[in-house]
Design a protein around this motif. Structure first.
Motif, PDB file in Angstrom:
ATOM      1  N   GLN A   1       0.548  12.737   3.502  1.00 16.67           N
ATOM      2  CA  GLN A   1       0.469  12.283   2.113  1.00 16.67           C
ATOM      3  C   GLN A   1       1.825  12.027   1.460  1.00 16.67           C
ATOM      4  O   GLN A   1       2.029  10.963   0.863  1.00 16.67           O
ATOM      5  CB  GLN A   1      -0.356  13.276   1.285  1.00 16.67           C
ATOM      6  CG  GLN A   1      -1.842  13.206   1.590  1.00 16.67           C
ATOM      7  CD  GLN A   1      -2.658  14.104   0.669  1.00 16.67           C
ATOM      8  OE1 GLN A   1      -2.679  13.908  -0.545  1.00 16.67           O
ATOM      9  NE2 GLN A   1      -3.309  15.093   1.248  1.00 16.67           N
ATOM     10  N   PRO A   2       2.795  12.951   1.551  1.00 16.52           N
ATOM     11  CA  PRO A   2       4.087  12.650   0.908  1.00 16.52           C
ATOM     12  C   PRO A   2       4.808  11.469   1.551  1.00 16.52           C
ATOM     13  O   PRO A   2       5.483  10.694   0.862  1.00 16.52           O
ATOM     14  CB  PRO A   2       4.879  13.954   1.080  1.00 16.52           C
ATOM     15  CG  PRO A   2       4.203  14.692   2.174  1.00 16.52           C
ATOM     16  CD  PRO A   2       2.766  14.318   2.103  1.00 16.52           C
ATOM     17  N   ILE A   3       4.655  11.309   2.847  1.00 20.30           N
ATOM     18  CA  ILE A   3       5.295  10.177   3.534  1.00 20.30           C
ATOM     19  C   ILE A   3       4.606   8.877   3.137  1.00 20.30           C
ATOM     20  O   ILE A   3       5.262   7.836   2.958  1.00 20.30           O
ATOM     21  CB  ILE A   3       5.257  10.386   5.059  1.00 20.30           C
ATOM     22  CG1 ILE A   3       6.063  11.630   5.429  1.00 20.30           C
ATOM     23  CG2 ILE A   3       5.800   9.158   5.796  1.00 20.30           C
ATOM     24  CD1 ILE A   3       6.004  12.005   6.892  1.00 20.30           C
ATOM     25  N   MET A   4       3.302   8.913   2.961  1.00 15.34           N
ATOM     26  CA  MET A   4       2.570   7.731   2.518  1.00 15.34           C
ATOM     27  C   MET A   4       2.972   7.328   1.111  1.00 15.34           C
ATOM     28  O   MET A   4       3.122   6.136   0.816  1.00 15.34           O
ATOM     29  CB  MET A   4       1.059   7.994   2.600  1.00 15.34           C
ATOM     30  CG  MET A   4       0.525   8.127   4.015  1.00 15.34           C
ATOM     31  SD  MET A   4      -1.226   8.637   4.054  1.00 15.34           S
ATOM     32  CE  MET A   4      -2.026   7.183   3.363  1.00 15.34           C
TER      33      MET A   4
ATOM     34  N   PHE B   1       3.386  -1.691  -1.680  1.00 19.05           N
ATOM     35  CA  PHE B   1       2.014  -1.979  -1.259  1.00 19.05           C
ATOM     36  C   PHE B   1       1.224  -0.683  -1.078  1.00 19.05           C
ATOM     37  O   PHE B   1       1.806   0.402  -0.951  1.00 19.05           O
ATOM     38  CB  PHE B   1       2.004  -2.758   0.067  1.00 19.05           C
ATOM     39  CG  PHE B   1       2.675  -4.104  -0.009  1.00 19.05           C
ATOM     40  CD1 PHE B   1       2.133  -5.126  -0.778  1.00 19.05           C
ATOM     41  CD2 PHE B   1       3.858  -4.350   0.683  1.00 19.05           C
ATOM     42  CE1 PHE B   1       2.744  -6.367  -0.855  1.00 19.05           C
ATOM     43  CE2 PHE B   1       4.480  -5.582   0.619  1.00 19.05           C
ATOM     44  CZ  PHE B   1       3.927  -6.600  -0.153  1.00 19.05           C
ATOM     45  N   ASP B   2      -0.108  -0.809  -1.049  1.00 17.46           N
ATOM     46  CA  ASP B   2      -0.965   0.336  -0.762  1.00 17.46           C
ATOM     47  C   ASP B   2      -0.794   0.754   0.693  1.00 17.46           C
ATOM     48  O   ASP B   2      -0.526  -0.083   1.571  1.00 17.46           O
ATOM     49  CB  ASP B   2      -2.437  -0.007  -1.010  1.00 17.46           C
ATOM     50  CG  ASP B   2      -2.773  -0.106  -2.479  1.00 17.46           C
ATOM     51  OD1 ASP B   2      -1.834  -0.133  -3.305  1.00 17.46           O
ATOM     52  OD2 ASP B   2      -3.968  -0.170  -2.817  1.00 17.46           O
ATOM     53  N   VAL B   3      -0.970   2.035   0.945  1.00 12.08           N
ATOM     54  CA  VAL B   3      -0.871   2.584   2.295  1.00 12.08           C
ATOM     55  C   VAL B   3      -2.131   3.394   2.576  1.00 12.08           C
ATOM     56  O   VAL B   3      -2.558   4.202   1.742  1.00 12.08           O
ATOM     57  CB  VAL B   3       0.378   3.477   2.452  1.00 12.08           C
ATOM     58  CG1 VAL B   3       0.449   4.072   3.862  1.00 12.08           C
ATOM     59  CG2 VAL B   3       1.643   2.680   2.139  1.00 12.08           C
ATOM     60  N   VAL B   4      -2.737   3.180   3.749  1.00 10.04           N
ATOM     61  CA  VAL B   4      -4.004   3.823   4.094  1.00 10.04           C
ATOM     62  C   VAL B   4      -3.891   4.538   5.437  1.00 10.04           C
ATOM     63  O   VAL B   4      -3.351   3.990   6.401  1.00 10.04           O
ATOM     64  CB  VAL B   4      -5.150   2.790   4.160  1.00 10.04           C
ATOM     65  CG1 VAL B   4      -6.439   3.436   4.677  1.00 10.04           C
ATOM     66  CG2 VAL B   4      -5.386   2.173   2.782  1.00 10.04           C
ATOM     67  N   MET B   5      -4.414   5.759   5.484  1.00 18.00           N
ATOM     68  CA  MET B   5      -4.546   6.492   6.746  1.00 18.00           C
ATOM     69  C   MET B   5      -5.992   6.410   7.197  1.00 18.00           C
ATOM     70  O   MET B   5      -6.914   6.620   6.391  1.00 18.00           O
ATOM     71  CB  MET B   5      -4.141   7.953   6.588  1.00 18.00           C
ATOM     72  CG  MET B   5      -4.271   8.777   7.881  1.00 18.00           C
ATOM     73  SD  MET B   5      -3.858  10.528   7.661  1.00 18.00           S
ATOM     74  CE  MET B   5      -2.069  10.424   7.469  1.00 18.00           C
TER      75      MET B   5
ATOM     76  N   ASP C   1     -11.519   5.759   6.756  1.00 17.14           N
ATOM     77  CA  ASP C   1     -10.285   5.976   6.014  1.00 17.14           C
ATOM     78  C   ASP C   1     -10.325   7.381   5.424  1.00 17.14           C
ATOM     79  O   ASP C   1     -11.339   7.792   4.850  1.00 17.14           O
ATOM     80  CB  ASP C   1     -10.133   4.952   4.893  1.00 17.14           C
ATOM     81  CG  ASP C   1      -9.938   3.527   5.411  1.00 17.14           C
ATOM     82  OD1 ASP C   1      -9.579   3.386   6.600  1.00 17.14           O
ATOM     83  OD2 ASP C   1     -10.149   2.582   4.633  1.00 17.14           O
ATOM     84  N   THR C   2      -9.222   8.124   5.566  1.00 14.53           N
ATOM     85  CA  THR C   2      -9.175   9.490   5.060  1.00 14.53           C
ATOM     86  C   THR C   2      -8.295   9.645   3.827  1.00 14.53           C
ATOM     87  O   THR C   2      -8.438  10.606   3.080  1.00 14.53           O
ATOM     88  CB  THR C   2      -8.667  10.452   6.144  1.00 14.53           C
ATOM     89  OG1 THR C   2      -7.386   9.996   6.624  1.00 14.53           O
ATOM     90  CG2 THR C   2      -9.648  10.508   7.310  1.00 14.53           C
ATOM     91  N   HIS C   3      -7.366   8.709   3.613  1.00 15.78           N
ATOM     92  CA  HIS C   3      -6.513   8.807   2.431  1.00 15.78           C
ATOM     93  C   HIS C   3      -5.895   7.448   2.131  1.00 15.78           C
ATOM     94  O   HIS C   3      -5.628   6.662   3.036  1.00 15.78           O
ATOM     95  CB  HIS C   3      -5.409   9.843   2.629  1.00 15.78           C
ATOM     96  CG  HIS C   3      -4.584  10.079   1.395  1.00 15.78           C
ATOM     97  ND1 HIS C   3      -5.119  10.645   0.251  1.00 15.78           N
ATOM     98  CD2 HIS C   3      -3.281   9.806   1.110  1.00 15.78           C
ATOM     99  CE1 HIS C   3      -4.174  10.730  -0.680  1.00 15.78           C
ATOM    100  NE2 HIS C   3      -3.066  10.215  -0.194  1.00 15.78           N
TER     101      HIS C   3
ATOM    102  N   SER D   1      -4.470   5.953  12.433  1.00 11.24           N
ATOM    103  CA  SER D   1      -3.458   4.922  12.201  1.00 11.24           C
ATOM    104  C   SER D   1      -2.965   4.991  10.772  1.00 11.24           C
ATOM    105  O   SER D   1      -3.636   5.545   9.889  1.00 11.24           O
ATOM    106  CB  SER D   1      -4.028   3.526  12.481  1.00 11.24           C
ATOM    107  OG  SER D   1      -4.954   3.165  11.468  1.00 11.24           O
ATOM    108  N   LEU D   2      -1.798   4.427  10.562  1.00  8.00           N
ATOM    109  CA  LEU D   2      -1.214   4.275   9.240  1.00  8.00           C
ATOM    110  C   LEU D   2      -1.052   2.786   8.992  1.00  8.00           C
ATOM    111  O   LEU D   2      -0.544   2.071   9.861  1.00  8.00           O
ATOM    112  CB  LEU D   2       0.148   4.967   9.182  1.00  8.00           C
ATOM    113  CG  LEU D   2       0.758   5.144   7.790  1.00  8.00           C
ATOM    114  CD1 LEU D   2      -0.060   6.152   6.987  1.00  8.00           C
ATOM    115  CD2 LEU D   2       2.203   5.616   7.904  1.00  8.00           C
TER     116      LEU D   2
END
Length: 270
Positions: free
Chosen positions: A82-85, A94-98, A108-110, A212-213
């Motif tokens: 989360q902090p790295i995202m 841009f948005d970032v999705v895990m 998708d988890t976050h 994936s990120l």
């Protein structure tokens, strides 16, 4: 199938298309008697996993929400990520999705949102197509030959429609190209107006990704983006998340990781 497996399989019967079930529905789906279905439903009610509505139908209960909370708090990949995202989202704009691969489902988890939120079709917990978009292709590219063969046997039509190949050899060859690159860029594969750049995430040294990120880019902005810089950023962020998650799992054990431990460790490693 054991009784506990049959009982828990009731939870899998709920979907967006069918958010409510009757006891008769449960009996029909499990091919069991009405009294047996009542017993299963009553046990799930007592556990808070189901709730009964006035009309007599049943839906998922409040315990599911609590379990989701505990999952988010205990998942080391998510806690580390989360902090790295957030950092990646702030720097890229841009948005970032895990996303995580569970069995034969991708969810998708976050998501870290930057500025005006994109209206994405898929969100946390909603299963996504297994072969469309950047996330699944980045993950699949790391799977061993035997696992890919099993997937191809079960999903040959979907794989062909996704452009990954009409034969197992073509399927593997397409993924090998992605694996060598270390990322995948999708342009409107999942949603016409959305593109994504994804890199795999790992929790051990097996070489098989568990998730994936991805950086999510409106397709109309893609031509103005610095793709080389985005590729570098997503790969660097994915590598940091994977490395720190492996270190935490090895040193503490996944069950011992808490968000506070993770944040402290992340700050020390930054």
């Amino acid at each position: 199938m054991s009784s506990i497996t049959r009982l828990l399989s009731i939870l899998e019967l709920f979907s967006e298309a069918k958010p409510f079930l009757s006891v008769e529905d449960v009996a029909a789906e499990l091919d069991c008697s009405i009294p047996t279905a009542y017993r299963y439903v009553r046990e799930l009610l007592d556990a808070g996993l189901l709730i009964r509505f006035a009309g007599g139908d049943y839906g998922l209960g409040p315990r599911i929400i609590k379990l989701d909370y505990h999952l988010r708090m205990s998942d080391p990949l998510l806690a580390v990520g989360q902090p790295i995202m957030r950092e990646l989202s702030d720097h890229s704009g841009f948005d970032v999705v895990m996303s995580r691969w569970y069995g034969n489902e991708l969810v998708d988890t976050h998501r870290e949102t930057h500025g005006a939120a994109l209206d994405l079709r898929y969100g946390r917990g909603r299963p996504r197509p297994l072969f469309l978009g950047a996330a699944p292709k980045a993950i699949l590219s790391t799977f061993p030959k035997a696992k890919l063969a099993v997937l191809f046997d079960e999903y040959a039509d979907e794989i062909a429609q996704s452009g990954l190949g009409a034969t197992l050899d073509e399927f593997r060859a397409s993924l090998l190209k992605i694996r060598r690159a270390g990322f995948y860029l999708s342009r409107g594969e999942l949603e016409n107006s959305v593109s994504a750049l994804a890199s795999p995430l790992f929790t051990d040294d097996s070489g098989e990704a568990v998730g994936s990120l991805a950086v999510i880019v409106p397709t109309q902005r893609l031509e103005f983006a610095n793709l080389d810089r985005l590729v570098e950023s997503i790969q660097e962020a994915a590598a940091r998340i994977s490395q720190r998650t492996r270190a935490l799992i090895e040193s503490r054990g996944a069950g011992a990781i808490t968000p506070s431990h993770t944040v402290a460790r992340a700050k020390r490693s930054a």
